[in-house]
Design a protein around this motif. Structure first.
Motif, PDB file in Angstrom:
ATOM      1  N   GLN A 197     -15.353   1.446  -0.752  1.00 44.62           N
ATOM      2  CA  GLN A 197     -14.152   1.160   0.029  1.00 44.62           C
ATOM      3  C   GLN A 197     -13.609   2.417   0.696  1.00 44.62           C
ATOM      4  OE1 GLN A 197     -11.925  -0.725  -3.262  1.00 44.62           O
ATOM      5  NE2 GLN A 197     -11.784  -2.555  -1.977  1.00 44.62           N
ATOM      6  N   GLN A 198     -13.619   3.524  -0.031  1.00 45.24           N
ATOM      7  CA  GLN A 198     -13.056   4.768   0.492  1.00 45.24           C
ATOM      8  C   GLN A 198     -13.818   5.297   1.702  1.00 45.24           C
ATOM      9  OE1 GLN A 198     -10.123   6.475  -0.839  1.00 45.24           O
ATOM     10  NE2 GLN A 198     -10.032   4.371  -1.605  1.00 45.24           N
ATOM     11  N   TRP A 206     -14.994   1.216  -5.456  1.00 43.74           N
ATOM     12  CA  TRP A 206     -13.894   2.032  -4.912  1.00 43.74           C
ATOM     13  C   TRP A 206     -14.427   3.080  -3.940  1.00 43.74           C
ATOM     14  CZ3 TRP A 206     -12.884   7.347  -5.837  1.00 43.74           C
ATOM     15  CH2 TRP A 206     -11.643   7.811  -5.406  1.00 43.74           C
ATOM     16  N   THR A 257     -11.197  -1.885   2.608  1.00 37.09           N
ATOM     17  CA  THR A 257     -10.238  -2.068   1.516  1.00 37.09           C
ATOM     18  C   THR A 257     -10.024  -3.545   1.212  1.00 37.09           C
ATOM     19  OG1 THR A 257      -9.109  -0.001   2.050  1.00 37.09           O
ATOM     20  CG2 THR A 257      -7.885  -1.603   0.730  1.00 37.09           C
ATOM     21  N   TYR A 258      -9.897  -4.366   2.251  1.00 40.14           N
ATOM     22  CA  TYR A 258      -9.704  -5.804   2.052  1.00 40.14           C
ATOM     23  C   TYR A 258     -10.919  -6.614   2.515  1.00 40.14           C
ATOM     24  CZ  TYR A 258      -4.945  -4.868   0.664  1.00 40.14           C
ATOM     25  OH  TYR A 258      -3.840  -4.417  -0.021  1.00 40.14           O
ATOM     26  N   LYS A 260     -11.970   2.972   4.762  1.00 41.21           N
ATOM     27  CA  LYS A 260     -10.801   2.296   4.204  1.00 41.21           C
ATOM     28  C   LYS A 260     -10.241   1.231   5.135  1.00 41.21           C
ATOM     29  CE  LYS A 260      -7.797   4.794   1.942  1.00 41.21           C
ATOM     30  NZ  LYS A 260      -6.852   5.876   1.563  1.00 41.21           N
ATOM     31  N   ASP A 273      -6.975  -3.223  -3.486  1.00 41.39           N
ATOM     32  CA  ASP A 273      -6.599  -1.839  -3.209  1.00 41.39           C
ATOM     33  C   ASP A 273      -6.126  -1.193  -4.502  1.00 41.39           C
ATOM     34  OD1 ASP A 273      -5.657   0.576  -2.266  1.00 41.39           O
ATOM     35  OD2 ASP A 273      -4.233  -0.278  -0.833  1.00 41.39           O
ATOM     36  N   THR A 274      -6.786  -0.130  -4.966  1.00 38.83           N
ATOM     37  CA  THR A 274      -6.384   0.500  -6.227  1.00 38.83           C
ATOM     38  C   THR A 274      -5.100   1.310  -6.102  1.00 38.83           C
ATOM     39  OG1 THR A 274      -7.642   2.570  -5.946  1.00 38.83           O
ATOM     40  CG2 THR A 274      -8.819   0.676  -6.889  1.00 38.83           C
ATOM     41  N   GLN A 275      -4.597   1.426  -4.884  1.00 40.70           N
ATOM     42  CA  GLN A 275      -3.312   2.093  -4.682  1.00 40.70           C
ATOM     43  C   GLN A 275      -2.334   1.184  -3.946  1.00 40.70           C
ATOM     44  OE1 GLN A 275      -5.450   5.987  -3.322  1.00 40.70           O
ATOM     45  NE2 GLN A 275      -3.392   6.600  -3.957  1.00 40.70           N
ATOM     46  N   GLY A 276      -2.460  -0.087  -4.197  1.00 41.22           N
ATOM     47  CA  GLY A 276      -1.582  -1.068  -3.595  1.00 41.22           C
ATOM     48  C   GLY A 276      -1.630  -2.345  -4.398  1.00 41.22           C
ATOM     49  N   TRP A 300      -6.343 -10.758  -3.329  1.00 41.42           N
ATOM     50  CA  TRP A 300      -5.857  -9.675  -2.483  1.00 41.42           C
ATOM     51  C   TRP A 300      -5.009  -8.663  -3.242  1.00 41.42           C
ATOM     52  CZ3 TRP A 300      -0.856  -8.221  -1.578  1.00 41.42           C
ATOM     53  CH2 TRP A 300       0.165  -9.142  -1.865  1.00 41.42           C
ATOM     54  N   THR A 319       0.818  -1.212   0.000  1.00 39.19           N
ATOM     55  CA  THR A 319       0.000   0.000   0.000  1.00 39.19           C
ATOM     56  C   THR A 319       0.851   1.260   0.000  1.00 39.19           C
ATOM     57  OG1 THR A 319      -0.152  -0.142   2.407  1.00 39.19           O
ATOM     58  CG2 THR A 319      -1.954  -1.102   1.127  1.00 39.19           C
TER      59      THR A 319
END
Length: 325
Positions: free
Chosen positions: A271-272, A268, A279-280, A275, A314-317, A310, A26
């Motif tokens: 999730q936000q 997304w 997120t998971y 978070k 996460d769109t940033q991980g 997994w 992340t």
């Protein structure tokens, strides 16, 4: 401690990525690409995207299943094969992460094969629900063309070829799992104003439904609700009975990827809103009767490498680096 207790703990540990691994994954995304609505894109951005999609339809197939099939055709083939005869990517928890990965594979192909430098874009059908046919995505020439027509030649019975737009000469190889070359087709469902029903089943992705979907707080309720009315209604409303968005080979229609980018955006945003807990968040029962886990494998049948759930939560991980505007 008994052997079975140790086995249970080991199994649980394998089902989740370690905290250290999650922490590393992340923090790798420092400059995320921004996916924007097609309606908000510039003319140059739209033209670049359209040209890249048309380019993809000239590249050789990675799968080489059918003679003269292209890399563009591979996406419809993979989606179809994972949908029938055994349903592996719908109506179960993997629906959201698998399609997130699928859209990313498509975006990656646009870049690596056709020089595209932008990000994936989405059709904000939640904003267009009252009059979907007026949406910017159907613009000509800077859009995806309009509805199919009986007067458009070449397709024969059962399919309505689109007559306008940059994709009017797109010729997918597959239809619902079979080799069946045809011109790109759409069959928008009509509305029934007297009953308060917009065209393309617009009410199913209007404010009332979207508020209900977004109010759900656990994944095992949110995922099937999003997959059902908003997602399914857009497929049915655009594809009808004689269009490419209806069958299992729905990625034949390039609007598929903007549709699923919007599905991904809704997830997304969900999730936000929490978070730490979402997120998971991934839970439910797979179609084989087993409990879904973050270590479940997402197949791509050779179009790209198989992946683990997994890695795409996460769109940033993990393997991703983007956000939505």
């Amino acid at each position: 401690m008994k052997f079975l207790d140790l086995l249970t703990l080991a199994t649980a540990a394998l089902a989740l990525p370690s905290e250290n691994l999650l922490a590393r994954q992340t923090t790798t995304c420092t400059s995320p690409k921004v996916r924007k609505s097609w309606a908000k894109a510039t003319s140059a951005e739209k033209r670049s995207y359209i040209n890249a999609v048309l380019c993809l339809a000239t590249k050789p197939s990675r799968l080489r299943v059918a003679t003269h099939s292209t890399l563009y055709d591979d996406f419809g083939y993979v989606h179809s094969q994972l949908t029938q005869p055994v349903q592996k990517i719908h109506a179960q928890p993997v629906f959201l992460p698998w399609h997130r990965y699928f859209v990313q594979v498509y975006e990656d192909a646009l870049r690596s094969e056709c020089g595209y430098t932008g990000a994936a874009m989405y059709w904000d059908w939640a904003a267009d629900w009252a009059a979907p046919s007026k949406a910017a995505v159907w613009d000509t020439p800077l859009g995806f063309g309009g509805n199919g027509s009986d007067s458009a030649d070449g397709n024969g019975p059962g399919k309505l070829r689109i007559a306008q737009g940059p994709f009017r000469n797109l010729r997918p190889t597959y239809w619902n799992g079979a080799v069946d070359p045809h011109w790109l087709s759409r069959d928008w469902l009509p509305g029934y104003p007297a009953a308060g029903q917009p065209e393309m089943i617009g009410a199913a992705y209007g404010p009332t439904i979207m508020n209900e979907v977004n109010s759900l707080t656990v994944y095992e309720q949110f995922q099937p609700a999003l997959e059902s009315s908003p997602h399914g209604a857009v497929h049915g409303g655009v594809g009808g009975g004689r269009g490419d968005m209806g069958p299992s080979s729905s990625p034949n229609d390039p609007i598929f990827f903007l549709h699923h980018a919007m599905v991904d955006k809704v997830w997304w945003q969900w999730q936000q809103r929490d978070k730490a807990n979402r997120t998971y968040a991934y839970k439910g029962v797979r179609n084989d009767g087993q409990n879904a886990t973050l270590s479940d494998v997402m197949p791509m049948l050779g179009l790209a490498a198989d992946a683990l759930v997994w890695q795409y939560m996460d769109t940033q991980g993990g393997k991703l680096c983007y956000i939505y505007s």
